[in-house]
Design a protein around this motif. Structure first.
Motif, short mmCIF file in Angstrom:
data_model
loop_
_atom_site.label_atom_id
_atom_site.label_comp_id
_atom_site.label_asym_id
_atom_site.label_seq_id
_atom_site.Cartn_x
_atom_site.Cartn_y
_atom_site.Cartn_z
N ASP A 127 0.80 -1.22 0.00
CA ASP A 127 0.00 0.00 0.00
C ASP A 127 0.84 1.28 0.00
O ASP A 127 0.54 2.23 0.71
CB ASP A 127 -0.95 -0.01 1.20
CG ASP A 127 -2.21 0.83 0.96
OD1 ASP A 127 -2.45 1.22 -0.20
OD2 ASP A 127 -2.94 1.09 1.94
N LEU A 128 1.89 1.28 -0.83
CA LEU A 128 2.73 2.45 -0.96
C LEU A 128 2.81 2.87 -2.42
O LEU A 128 2.68 2.05 -3.33
CB LEU A 128 4.14 2.18 -0.44
CG LEU A 128 4.29 1.89 1.06
CD1 LEU A 128 5.74 1.58 1.39
CD2 LEU A 128 3.77 3.06 1.89
N THR A 129 3.04 4.15 -2.65
CA THR A 129 3.22 4.64 -4.01
C THR A 129 4.71 4.70 -4.36
O THR A 129 5.57 4.74 -3.47
CB THR A 129 2.59 6.04 -4.18
OG1 THR A 129 3.21 6.94 -3.27
CG2 THR A 129 1.09 5.98 -3.91
N PHE A 130 4.99 4.72 -5.65
CA PHE A 130 6.36 4.87 -6.12
C PHE A 130 6.33 5.59 -7.46
O PHE A 130 5.29 5.67 -8.13
CB PHE A 130 7.08 3.52 -6.23
CG PHE A 130 6.37 2.51 -7.11
CD1 PHE A 130 6.67 2.41 -8.46
CD2 PHE A 130 5.41 1.65 -6.58
CE1 PHE A 130 6.01 1.49 -9.28
CE2 PHE A 130 4.76 0.72 -7.38
CZ PHE A 130 5.07 0.65 -8.74
N GLU A 131 7.47 6.10 -7.89
CA GLU A 131 7.53 6.90 -9.11
C GLU A 131 8.09 6.14 -10.30
O GLU A 131 7.80 6.49 -11.44
CB GLU A 131 8.38 8.16 -8.87
CG GLU A 131 7.77 9.12 -7.86
CD GLU A 131 8.60 10.38 -7.69
OE1 GLU A 131 9.69 10.46 -8.31
OE2 GLU A 131 8.17 11.27 -6.93
N SER A 132 8.88 5.11 -10.05
CA SER A 132 9.57 4.43 -11.13
C SER A 132 9.71 2.94 -10.83
O SER A 132 9.83 2.54 -9.65
CB SER A 132 10.97 5.04 -11.32
OG SER A 132 11.77 4.24 -12.16
N LEU A 133 9.71 2.12 -11.87
CA LEU A 133 9.97 0.69 -11.68
C LEU A 133 11.40 0.41 -11.26
O LEU A 133 11.73 -0.71 -10.86
CB LEU A 133 9.65 -0.08 -12.97
CG LEU A 133 8.19 -0.37 -13.24
CD1 LEU A 133 8.02 -1.00 -14.62
CD2 LEU A 133 7.60 -1.29 -12.17
N GLU A 134 12.25 1.42 -11.34
CA GLU A 134 13.63 1.26 -10.89
C GLU A 134 13.74 1.27 -9.38
O GLU A 134 14.77 0.84 -8.84
CB GLU A 134 14.51 2.38 -11.46
CG GLU A 134 14.53 2.45 -12.97
CD GLU A 134 15.11 1.21 -13.62
OE1 GLU A 134 16.02 0.61 -13.02
OE2 GLU A 134 14.63 0.83 -14.70
N ALA A 135 12.72 1.75 -8.68
CA ALA A 135 12.80 1.86 -7.22
C ALA A 135 11.42 1.63 -6.62
O ALA A 135 10.67 2.58 -6.36
CB ALA A 135 13.35 3.23 -6.82
N VAL A 136 11.08 0.36 -6.41
CA VAL A 136 9.80 -0.02 -5.83
C VAL A 136 10.05 -0.43 -4.38
O VAL A 136 10.96 -1.22 -4.10
CB VAL A 136 9.16 -1.19 -6.63
CG1 VAL A 136 7.81 -1.56 -6.05
CG2 VAL A 136 9.02 -0.80 -8.10
N PRO A 137 9.28 0.11 -3.42
CA PRO A 137 9.63 -0.07 -2.01
C PRO A 137 9.40 -1.49 -1.49
O PRO A 137 8.38 -2.11 -1.76
CB PRO A 137 8.72 0.93 -1.29
CG PRO A 137 7.57 1.15 -2.22
CD PRO A 137 8.13 1.02 -3.61
N THR A 138 10.37 -1.99 -0.73
CA THR A 138 10.24 -3.21 0.07
C THR A 138 10.55 -2.85 1.51
O THR A 138 10.91 -1.71 1.83
CB THR A 138 11.22 -4.31 -0.40
OG1 THR A 138 12.54 -3.99 0.08
CG2 THR A 138 11.24 -4.45 -1.91
#
Length: 335
Positions: free
Chosen positions: A200-211
């Motif tokens: 349930d988090l947002t991200f800006e790029s597929l290069e940096a998706v939160p874990t």
């Protein structure tokens, strides 16, 4: 039942009766090679009680099919309160819709072209679906149309479900999502004890998706770790390409962004251990979507869900008797 077959000058495609699932597809490239970019479940020829007990869609899982409605028939448990649903009527009880689990009829079989239809149950808000698949002369490309006929007024999520094969070694395939403006991680746990993304988090790029351990790149696949993940991408300008650098080809899906304003990315990276997956399935679903993840009609049709509240449509509204058609393309070429 033997699959239907479509042949044109640049390829051969098979279509299963169940789900009207497309695959395998063998594209003949301009350099003389033949490639098969869509994923096919390796258990399709299995027998025995475990295989018999599988949902129809899984018994011979193939690369691409339409989902009307898309996702779970009921609200999944343990979601954050802001993802609450609303009661849904007439949308059925099948995951990914009635058409995904039942046999379609081939009503036209002409040179380089197949047309399939399915009638939905009388208590369903959808009367039926029609699917035309045509090989494009001179091109390693399929033109596909989906027609939805509403029986009653309804509001439900829809999606296309292409699943692409991946090379064996980590990072040898690259996802290019043209125009992507951001994304959202699944608001729950995709596969308990396996999935790694922070929910349930947002991200800006597929290069940096939160874990939970810091960002990872989902742009290069397969991943070096066993996992199952879902992320929803926004702003994609009607085309996503998978570049298979190991085999020097690219495969792509092009679609109408006004119909499918999101793309669901399903990364299946050997994370499912139960039968039939058995930790051996590595593929990526690149799924044009009008919905909220695969959370189904109850959540997707609720205008208060977080994605809809951000201004991105998550359900298709149809009036009684309305006939809705959209077209898209799946193709391939050399890198």
């Amino acid at each position: 039942m033997a699959p239907f077959e479509l042949v044109w000058d640049r390829g051969i495609a098979q279509v299963e009766a169940v789900g009207a699932m497309l695959g395998p597809v063998r594209f003949h490239l301009s350099d003389g090679r033949t490639i098969s970019p869509l994923a096919v479940g390796p258990w399709g020829e299995d027998g025995g009680p475990d295989h018999d007990a599988l949902p129809p869609i899984l018994k011979r899982l193939r690369g691409e099919w339409p989902c009307v409605p898309f996702g779970a028939p009921d609200c999944p448990p343990d979601l954050p309160e802001r993802w609450r649903g609303v009661p849904s009527k007439g949308t059925g009880t099948d995951f990914h819709g009635y058409g995904s689990h039942n046999a379609w009829e081939c009503v036209e079989d002409g040179p380089g072209r197949l047309v399939l239809e399915i009638t939905y149950p009388e208590d369903h808000a959808i009367a039926g679906l029609r699917r035309e698949i045509r090989g494009v002369a001179g091109k390693a490309e399929l033109e596909i149309s989906l027609t939805i006929t509403a029986r009653t007024a309804t509001c439900l999520p829809i999606a296309l479900h292409p699943v692409f094969a991946l090379p064996r070694r980590p990072g040898e395939a690259e996802i290019v999502a043209e125009g992507m403006t951001g994304g959202h991680t699944f608001p729950g746990v995709v596969e308990p004890g396996v999935s790694r993304l922070a929910p349930d988090l947002t991200f800006e790029s597929l290069e940096a998706v939160p874990t939970h351990q810091g960002p990872i790149a989902l742009s290069r696949l397969p991943l070096p770790v066993d996992t199952e993940e879902l992320v929803q991408l926004f702003g994609v300008a009607g085309r996503v390409t998978l570049c298979n650098h190991a085999e020097a080809y690219e495969a792509w899906i092009a679609f109408d962004q006004t119909v499918f304003p999101s793309v669901l990315l399903w990364v299946s990276n050997r994370g499912r251990r139960a039968y039939p997956w058995n930790g051996r399935f590595t593929a990526v679903g690149i799924e044009p979507l009008r919905g909220a993840f695969d959370l189904g009609p109850e959540i997707s049709s609720n205008p208060a869900n977080p994605i809809a509240r951000s201004g991105i449509p998550t359900a298709l509204e149809l009036t009684e008797g309305e006939v809705f058609t959209t077209s898209y393309q799946i193709g391939a070429g050399r890198i």
